[in-house]
Design an enzyme around this catalytic site. Structure first.
Site, PDB file in Angstrom:
ATOM      1  N   GLU A 183      -3.615   0.311  -3.353  1.00 42.46           N
ATOM      2  CA  GLU A 183      -3.608  -1.162  -2.450  1.00 42.46           C
ATOM      3  C   GLU A 183      -4.807  -2.301  -2.375  1.00 42.46           C
ATOM      4  OE1 GLU A 183      -4.632  -1.480   1.940  1.00 42.46           O
ATOM      5  OE2 GLU A 183      -3.520  -3.112   3.129  1.00 42.46           O
ATOM      6  N   GLU A 189       0.684  -1.471   0.273  1.00 41.76           N
ATOM      7  CA  GLU A 189      -0.222  -0.163   0.342  1.00 41.76           C
ATOM      8  C   GLU A 189       0.857   1.187   0.146  1.00 41.76           C
ATOM      9  OE1 GLU A 189      -2.454   0.567   3.878  1.00 41.76           O
ATOM     10  OE2 GLU A 189      -1.836  -1.654   4.457  1.00 41.76           O
TER      11      GLU A 189
HETATM   12 MN    MN Z   1      -5.862  -1.171   3.715  1.00 38.53          MN
HETATM   13 MN    MN Z   2      -3.590  -2.690   4.569  1.00 39.57          MN
END
Ligand code: MN
Ligand code: MN
Length: 299
Positions: free
Chosen positions: A284, A192
């Site tokens: 993400e 992420e």
């Molecule tokens: Mn997340």
């Molecule tokens: Mn995460």
């Protein structure tokens, strides 16, 4: 990886990505949407699709990097020009999918900022396989984001996932760290990247998301408080060690949470604001590491 476990991960991934897509679509095409309603709809949809909620839906706006989930009676609404990060988590039998996207409400002033974290995620996924070191993944993320004129958020990381465990023992840094871990076949990781106009670190705000400490029950100083001990047991039975929102609890239980943060039985996850007030973007995906590549479960 066991075929049943793989199925759980991929099914959870399908649910999380579908809910994220729907939530993004709904938020993008409307203004004045209630953030509370948006989170509640996303969470209900996970259940409707046959999943369980792995953590409260995070809807973090502008300089808030992460961990904003609306409190009960929140009057916050999405406004034109807001940069909104929507982060969704679903699980099946504890096998979690964690995925996020950023949108800009009815304007296109921050397209490059959004592209920076999105491109960083794509670039790092392209090289993710067994044997890759997480510090080298961090370098790819940092180089991509820097190359587009922004900074990563240095104190936020990706993470590996284990059954009923959202943040296990490994971090995926968003910069070229000095130390890292080597990925193994079968590792499940959430990657992420965060990009910002700001300085790239965060400060803590209020907390709306909590989880039980794995050592809960061992920190209680007032042993006679049997009523409250049962609150911790109830939370354990409902959520295990997965994060929960204060708004999910009865008022009396919600009010009691802070006492247990003080005793250490409950961990608070404060809202994270970019330290200089810089707007933040995030994308993400959850991936399963394979010998020569990876499977994106949240595509
Ligand atoms: Mn997340
Ligand atoms: Mn995460």
């Amino acid at each position: 990886m066991d075929a049943n476990i793989l199925q759980c991960y991929t099914d959870a991934g399908q649910i999380a990505s579908k809910v994220l897509r729907e939530t993004v679509k709904y938020a993008s095409h409307n203004v004045d949407i209630s953030v509370l309603e948006l989170a509640q709809v996303a969470e209900a949809r996970i259940i409707e699709l046959g999943g369980q909620i792995a953590f409260p839906c995070n809807i973090s706006i502008n300089e808030i990097a992460s961990h904003y989930t609306p409190p009960a009676n929140d009057i916050l609404k999405l406004q034109k020009g807001d940069v909104v990060k929507i982060d969704v988590g679903a699980h099946i039998d504890g096998y979690i999918a964690d995925t996020a996207a950023t949108i800009e409400i009815s304007t296109t002033k921050h397209t490059e900022l959004l592209d920076a974290s999105k491109k960083a995620l794509e670039n790092v996924i392209a090289v993710t396989c067994a044997g890759v070191n997480t510090k080298d993944m961090g370098k790819i993320i940092e180089d991509t984001i820097n190359g587009m004129g922004f900074l990563p958020i240095y104190d936020l990381t990706g993470h590996n996932l284990k059954q009923y465990c959202l943040h296990a023992n490994m971090n995926i840094p968003n910069y070229a760290a000095s130390f890292g871990n080597t990925l193994l076949e079968g590792d499940v990781i959430a990657i992420e990247p965060f990009a910002t106009y700001g300085k790239g670190t965060t400060r803590n705000g209020d907390s709306h998301i909590f989880s039980l400490n794995k050592l809960f029950g061992k920190h209680i100083h007032n042993e006679s408080n049997t009523h409250s001990k049962s609150l911790l047991d109830d939370l354990y039975n409902q959520y295990g060690y997965l994060p929960f929102a204060r708004r999910w609890l009865e008022d009396s239980a919600g009010a009691n949470i802070d006492n247990y943060v003080t005793t250490g039985d409950i961990i608070a996850y404060p809202v994270l604001h970019e330290i200089s007030g810089g707007i933040v973007s995030q994308f993400e995906h959850t991936v399963i590491v394979e010998e020569s590549g990876c499977i994106i479960t949240t595509n």
